[in-house]
Design a protein around this motif. Structure first.
Motif, short mmCIF file in Angstrom:
data_model
loop_
_atom_site.label_atom_id
_atom_site.label_comp_id
_atom_site.label_asym_id
_atom_site.label_seq_id
_atom_site.Cartn_x
_atom_site.Cartn_y
_atom_site.Cartn_z
N SER A 60 0.81 -1.22 0.00
CA SER A 60 0.00 0.00 0.00
C SER A 60 0.84 1.27 0.00
O SER A 60 0.31 2.36 0.12
N SER A 61 2.16 1.13 -0.12
CA SER A 61 3.06 2.29 -0.07
C SER A 61 2.90 3.17 -1.31
O SER A 61 2.36 2.76 -2.34
N ASP A 62 3.42 4.39 -1.19
CA ASP A 62 3.32 5.41 -2.24
C ASP A 62 4.02 4.96 -3.53
O ASP A 62 5.24 4.79 -3.54
N PRO A 63 3.29 4.78 -4.64
CA PRO A 63 3.91 4.32 -5.90
C PRO A 63 4.98 5.26 -6.43
O PRO A 63 6.00 4.81 -6.96
N MET A 64 4.76 6.56 -6.29
CA MET A 64 5.74 7.53 -6.80
C MET A 64 7.06 7.42 -6.04
O MET A 64 8.15 7.41 -6.64
N MET A 65 6.96 7.33 -4.72
CA MET A 65 8.17 7.23 -3.90
C MET A 65 8.94 5.95 -4.23
O MET A 65 10.16 5.97 -4.40
N TRP A 66 8.22 4.83 -4.37
CA TRP A 66 8.90 3.56 -4.60
C TRP A 66 9.45 3.44 -6.01
O TRP A 66 10.45 2.77 -6.24
N SER A 67 8.83 4.10 -6.96
CA SER A 67 9.40 4.14 -8.31
C SER A 67 10.77 4.83 -8.27
O SER A 67 11.73 4.35 -8.88
N ALA A 68 10.85 5.94 -7.54
CA ALA A 68 12.12 6.68 -7.43
C ALA A 68 13.18 5.86 -6.70
O ALA A 68 14.36 5.85 -7.07
N ILE A 69 12.76 5.14 -5.66
CA ILE A 69 13.71 4.32 -4.89
C ILE A 69 14.32 3.22 -5.76
O ILE A 69 15.53 3.02 -5.77
N LEU A 70 13.47 2.52 -6.50
CA LEU A 70 13.98 1.42 -7.33
C LEU A 70 14.91 1.93 -8.43
O LEU A 70 15.90 1.28 -8.76
N GLN A 71 14.61 3.10 -8.97
CA GLN A 71 15.45 3.64 -10.03
C GLN A 71 16.81 4.06 -9.48
O GLN A 71 17.81 4.02 -10.21
N SER A 72 16.87 4.45 -8.21
CA SER A 72 18.14 4.91 -7.63
C SER A 72 18.96 3.76 -7.05
O SER A 72 20.10 3.97 -6.64
N ASN A 73 18.39 2.55 -7.02
CA ASN A 73 19.12 1.40 -6.47
C ASN A 73 18.96 0.19 -7.40
O ASN A 73 18.95 -0.96 -6.97
N SER A 74 18.86 0.46 -8.69
CA SER A 74 18.43 -0.55 -9.66
C SER A 74 19.38 -1.73 -9.78
O SER A 74 18.94 -2.89 -9.81
N GLN A 75 20.67 -1.49 -9.85
CA GLN A 75 21.63 -2.58 -10.07
C GLN A 75 21.59 -3.60 -8.94
O GLN A 75 21.57 -4.82 -9.18
N ILE A 76 21.55 -3.11 -7.71
CA ILE A 76 21.50 -4.00 -6.55
C ILE A 76 20.18 -4.76 -6.50
O ILE A 76 20.15 -5.98 -6.28
N ILE A 77 19.09 -4.06 -6.74
CA ILE A 77 17.77 -4.69 -6.65
C ILE A 77 17.58 -5.76 -7.72
O ILE A 77 17.02 -6.83 -7.46
N VAL A 78 18.07 -5.51 -8.93
CA VAL A 78 17.96 -6.50 -10.02
C VAL A 78 18.66 -7.80 -9.62
O VAL A 78 18.12 -8.90 -9.82
N GLU A 79 19.84 -7.69 -9.02
CA GLU A 79 20.57 -8.89 -8.60
C GLU A 79 19.83 -9.61 -7.48
O GLU A 79 19.76 -10.85 -7.46
N GLN A 80 19.23 -8.86 -6.56
CA GLN A 80 18.49 -9.49 -5.47
C GLN A 80 17.20 -10.15 -5.96
O GLN A 80 16.80 -11.20 -5.45
#
Length: 364
Positions: free
Chosen positions: A224-244
């Protein structure tokens, strides 16, 4: 007189302001927010002494706090590098990823300006300036990024935020992003994917999503978290998140193959390993991480059962942040989940409810 400039008057920013006010009542606090109503509220309730119109007014500040989404923080750091700031100003942020932020701060640091990357690991289901609380961060970890910054600057920032009562933790930007990626970012992706997959699975069954309660709602709450905030978070940590994500998919593939081959030992090991690891989580193991504290109690299927409990808690001034019916059917007891922000609230609630003959099933 010290001047604190803060951009972003949402939950985190306004909570920091409240904590600063408690510890340093003589400091002048200047605030700016894209939402004019937030600035008006902050002025009216004396959270800030002055409302700024833009980042240029930060030039007079001794401390600059950037409490906006990561994408905005990066742009603001670039703008601050072009301004004439106080020589000994300390700039910090509260962004949830750190490597990209640290890169954006390099031009500032080359000019001799002190920047300390920060991230308080706390939050709430409520948002905005009205939801801020001075004790929001109490006992939570507050990450500070370990750079070549002089120790005195770290000490000054910690003194500014002393009333937050956080647990300071010095960490590298890479380690921070790996850590929050695994324990925060990936779980948000998993929860959202599970909700989307369930919605698609029940596309032709109007009853399906209505019946998705209990454990399903508990493990997908963060979706239920804010979609706009989480879109920005994933874009700023993309390489790490993709591997995880790849590692998580591998784990799912492994258990899928075990189910297909009817490998009882591997299936059992899958659940046993998870249970053992999950049971070891807690403040006695690694220190108090910010979390919600839950009580699960029996409630009778009677009119007013829930109202009686909430009234009892309200009369004793116990702050209840969420309430959820896990299961209740006609003629049997249900299970009510009460969620608290602080452990002391849960303990006090448990004592009061027990004295009033409610049965506590478990706590988490």
């Amino acid at each position: 007189m010290k001047i604190v400039f803060i951009k972003g008057l949402g939950l985190i920013g306004s909570s920091l302001i409240r904590a600063i006010r408690m510890q340093h009542p003589t400091f002048k606090i200047v605030g700016v927010d894209a939402d004019e109503k937030a600035c008006a509220y902050a002025l009216e309730h004396k959270l800030i002494d002055q409302a700024a119109t833009d980042l240029n007014e930060a030039a007079i500040a001794d401390f600059i706090i950037l409490a906006t989404p990561v994408s905005t923080i990066i742009k603001d750091l670039q703008q601050l590098a072009e301004l004439s700031l106080k020589e000994k100003v300390i700039i910090t942020d509260v962004g949830s990823t750190k490597q990209e932020v640290l890169k954006a701060a390099i031009p500032l640091q080359k000019k001799g300006i002190t920047f300390i990357g920060g991230h308080p690991m706390a939050g709430s289901h409520k948002t905005g300036v009205t939801a801020g609380r001075a004790d929001l961060f109490e006992n939570a970890f507050y990450f500070l990024v370990n750079t070549e910054t002089h120790d005195l600057a770290y000490l000054q920032l910690q003194q500014l935020l002393q009333s937050t009562k956080v647990k300071w933790l010095l960490i590298s930007a890479e380690e921070h992003d790996q850590l929050v990626g695994q324990i925060s970012h990936l779980p948000h992706i998993i929860a959202s994917a599970l909700v989307n997959q369930t919605q698609n699975f029940f596309a032709d069954s109007p009853l399906g999503m209505r019946m998705a309660a209990g454990g399903f709602k508990s493990i997908t709450r963060i979706a239920s978290s804010d979609p706009m905030m989480w879109s920005a978070i994933l874009q700023s940590n993309s390489q790490i998140i993709v591997e995880q994500i790849k590692q998580y998919v591998d784990e799912l593939e492994s258990i899928k193959l075990a189910i297909e081959s009817d490998d009882h030992d591997q299936i059992f090991s899958f659940f046993e390993s998870a249970k053992n690891s999950r049971d070891q989580l807690g403040p006695e193991k690694v220190g108090q991480l910010p979390d919600f504290f839950d009580l699960f109690i029996n409630i009778a299927d009677q009119i007013g059962s829930i109202a009686n409990i909430t009234q009892l808690l309200a009369l004793n001034r116990i702050n209840l942040v969420n309430i959820h019916i896990l299961e209740i059917r006609e003629d049997i007891d249900g299970v009510l989940q009460l969620t608290f922000m602080r452990e002391r609230d849960r303990i006090q609630a448990e004592n009061i409810l027990t004295r009033n003959h409610y049965i506590i099933l478990r706590r988490s």
